[in-house]
Write an enzyme that holds these catalytic residues in place. Sequence first.
Site, PDB file in Angstrom:
ATOM      1  N   CYS A 283      11.472 -11.117  50.979  1.00  0.00           N
ATOM      2  CA  CYS A 283      12.763 -11.319  51.916  1.00  0.00           C
ATOM      3  C   CYS A 283      13.202 -10.769  52.063  1.00  0.00           C
ATOM      4  O   CYS A 283      14.551 -10.153  52.403  1.00  0.00           O
ATOM      5  CB  CYS A 283      12.290 -13.237  51.871  1.00  0.00           C
ATOM      6  SG  CYS A 283      11.317 -13.956  52.327  1.00  0.00           S
TER       7      CYS A 283
HETATM    8  N1  LIG Z   1       6.856 -15.184  50.901  1.00  0.00           N
HETATM    9  C1  LIG Z   1       7.774 -16.318  51.402  1.00  0.00           C
HETATM   10  O1  LIG Z   1       8.105 -16.435  50.101  1.00  0.00           O
HETATM   11  C2  LIG Z   1       8.277 -16.532  52.292  1.00  0.00           C
HETATM   12  C3  LIG Z   1       9.402 -16.818  52.584  1.00  0.00           C
HETATM   13  C4  LIG Z   1       9.732 -17.365  53.557  1.00  0.00           C
HETATM   14  C5  LIG Z   1       9.873 -16.743  54.880  1.00  0.00           C
HETATM   15  N2  LIG Z   1       8.457 -15.943  54.292  1.00  0.00           N
HETATM   16  C6  LIG Z   1       8.182 -14.904  55.810  1.00  0.00           C
HETATM   17  O2  LIG Z   1       6.967 -15.693  56.637  1.00  0.00           O
HETATM   18  C7  LIG Z   1       6.230 -14.451  56.758  1.00  0.00           C
HETATM   19  C8  LIG Z   1       4.495 -14.393  56.137  1.00  0.00           C
HETATM   20  O3  LIG Z   1       5.084 -14.505  54.599  1.00  0.00           O
HETATM   21  P1  LIG Z   1       3.366 -14.353  53.974  1.00  0.00           P
HETATM   22  O4  LIG Z   1       4.791 -13.997  52.521  1.00  0.00           O
HETATM   23  O5  LIG Z   1       2.930 -15.422  53.451  1.00  0.00           O
HETATM   24  O6  LIG Z   1       2.970 -13.215  54.320  1.00  0.00           O
HETATM   25  P2  LIG Z   1       1.265 -12.763  53.556  1.00  0.00           P
HETATM   26  O7  LIG Z   1       0.962 -11.374  52.983  1.00  0.00           O
HETATM   27  O8  LIG Z   1       1.555 -13.215  51.899  1.00  0.00           O
HETATM   28  O9  LIG Z   1       0.096 -13.555  54.364  1.00  0.00           O
HETATM   29  C9  LIG Z   1       0.101 -12.530  55.840  1.00  0.00           C
HETATM   30  C10 LIG Z   1      -1.325 -13.138  56.679  1.00  0.00           C
HETATM   31  O10 LIG Z   1      -1.351 -12.503  57.513  1.00  0.00           O
HETATM   32  C11 LIG Z   1      -2.560 -11.392  57.841  1.00  0.00           C
HETATM   33  N3  LIG Z   1      -2.200 -11.347  58.938  1.00  0.00           N
HETATM   34  C12 LIG Z   1      -1.362 -10.283  59.074  1.00  0.00           C
HETATM   35  N4  LIG Z   1      -2.164  -9.643  60.286  1.00  0.00           N
HETATM   36  C13 LIG Z   1      -2.682 -10.513  60.845  1.00  0.00           C
HETATM   37  C14 LIG Z   1      -3.468 -10.334  62.290  1.00  0.00           C
HETATM   38  N5  LIG Z   1      -2.572  -9.925  63.294  1.00  0.00           N
HETATM   39  N6  LIG Z   1      -4.294 -12.452  62.542  1.00  0.00           N
HETATM   40  C15 LIG Z   1      -3.616 -12.613  61.740  1.00  0.00           C
HETATM   41  N7  LIG Z   1      -3.568 -13.088  60.235  1.00  0.00           N
HETATM   42  C16 LIG Z   1      -3.303 -11.771  60.356  1.00  0.00           C
HETATM   43  C17 LIG Z   1      -2.401 -11.433  56.537  1.00  0.00           C
HETATM   44  O11 LIG Z   1      -4.215 -10.920  55.905  1.00  0.00           O
HETATM   45  C18 LIG Z   1      -2.013 -11.815  55.464  1.00  0.00           C
HETATM   46  O12 LIG Z   1      -2.943 -13.196  54.978  1.00  0.00           O
HETATM   47  C19 LIG Z   1       6.512 -13.343  56.673  1.00  0.00           C
HETATM   48  O13 LIG Z   1       7.821 -12.919  58.233  1.00  0.00           O
HETATM   49  C20 LIG Z   1       7.815 -13.250  55.588  1.00  0.00           C
HETATM   50  O14 LIG Z   1       9.134 -12.653  56.093  1.00  0.00           O
HETATM   51  C21 LIG Z   1       7.864 -15.289  53.251  1.00  0.00           C
END
Ligand SMILES: NC(=O)c1ccc[n+]([C@@H]2O[C@H](COP(=O)([O-])OP(=O)(O)OC[C@H]3O[C@@H](n4cnc5c(N)ncnc54)[C@H](O)[C@@H]3O)[C@@H](O)[C@H]2O)c1
Length: 442
Positions: A283
């Site tokens: 992030c």
């Molecule tokens: N991790 C954090 O602390 C956090 C906090 C706030 C916001 N975010 C935001 O949330 C979003 C997700 O982050 P995350 O940390 O959960 O990511 P992550 O990589 O842990 O999870 C994302 C998931 O999406 C899946 N994916 C990818 N392409 C896909 C598709 N086309 N169809 C279905 N699934 C698909 C991946 O396999 C993965 O399991 C991002 O935009 C991130 O910036 C993350």
Amino acid sequence: MITEVELAVDATAKLLEDKIKSRRARVGVVGLGYVGLPLAVEYAKAGFTVTGIDVNEEKVRRVNAGDSYVGDISSATLAPLVESGKLRATTDFAAVLDLDTVNIAVPTPLRKTKDPDMSFIVSSCQEIARHFHAGMLIILESTTYPGTTDEVVLPMLLKSGLQVGTDFFLCFSPERVDPGNPNFHTFNIPKVVGGTTPACTEMGRVFYSQALQHVVPVSSTQVAEMVKLLENTFRMINIGLANEIAMMCDRIGINVWEVIDAAATKPFGFMPFYPGPGLGGHCIPIDPFYLSWKTKQAGIEARFIELAGYINGQMPHFVVDKVQNALNDAGKPVKGARILVVGVSYKRDIDDMRESPALDVMLLLQRRGGILSYCDPHVPTLKLEDLKLQSVPLESAADADCAVIITDHKVFDYQLLVEKAPLIVDTRNALKGVKSPKIVRL
Ligand SMILES: NC(=O)c1ccc[n+]([C@@H]2O[C@H](COP(=O)([O-])OP(=O)(O)OC[C@H]3O[C@@H](n4cnc5c(N)ncnc54)[C@H](O)[C@@H]3O)[C@@H](O)[C@H]2O)c1
């Protein structure tokens, strides 16, 4: 008098609202990562039947086996929800046909050029659009630039011929999960939500109110998108300020940690941020560049963001210089020195290595001829260019010329580290209050 159209409008909205309020709505979560899996679990716990969709077969297999891979969700929490049929996972987007709501939590990284990489949002929404139907609520949760929901997602859904705000509902809701934080989880972090139309916002509010403690509706998707970017830009810039103050204090021989702790006693108008070896995670190093990319198109340079990005990017170099100087002072050149890196994940008590500054510090030390090992109980193995490393016990600090604390996990026995290591560079103030000539602080 109510016209037929208004009746139809009310009928679709009313039906979905009733389904949501009675927990009969079939909830979908696309992207089962650090954000999506906890959200899916929260809705299953609230009594909804939840389907997770992910392109990663291994994650889908593990969810269906009740085996959690996300630190904040234990398998003991996940498994009963799977066994009772409340939660299942699939790679097949055809599941959307049977869903009433879909939350999208796919990655939003940066391209090498620091432009937003929208490919995950686009590809997942294309799949959703193929199976989209009337009466659905779609909520984007991936962090992104203001305008994405209405400019990128909405046109894909409108191809169905359905009308937003009447036939279906579209929102953006920023995700604020803080992995490893024992006090705040998906359930008790206030949830901001903004819709494409007022009816969309209201549907989003109703949806989140069923499973989360506090919902904050805002007037549009753009406001909701911007909220997230303000929050993370605020953090990134203030960390940049703390890092710059740390470099100033270092130059004039003041302990920056003592300064910040004392300043933090002010009961108003000050909020402590701390220096460190550099930014990490999915992030803070990334999201502000979504904002600067967008504002550049509007002719505004995001100067605070660029400056903080530069200062934060200097920190791994600053830390490596400190290690080299500390070794020099101990009569040991960095070339050939055995250096133990203590903690490598991007922040305390989690296993996430994404954008971890430890990787930059280790690469820079290696380039200067350091012989590296690391200790991190959360990260058993690590790949650093051609080098494959395995975590070693903390006791092996005795065999090193210098230990560098990069991530201050709670599990570390810091007393043992001080006993064993001949020299310690502490970039996190993990050894606060410990007096020893072998400790060099940031
Ligand atoms: N991790 C954090 O602390 C956090 C906090 C706030 C916001 N975010 C935001 O949330 C979003 C997700 O982050 P995350 O940390 O959960 O990511 P992550 O990589 O842990 O999870 C994302 C998931 O999406 C899946 N994916 C990818 N392409 C896909 C598709 N086309 N169809 C279905 N699934 C698909 C991946 O396999 C993965 O399991 C991002 O935009 C991130 O910036 C993350």
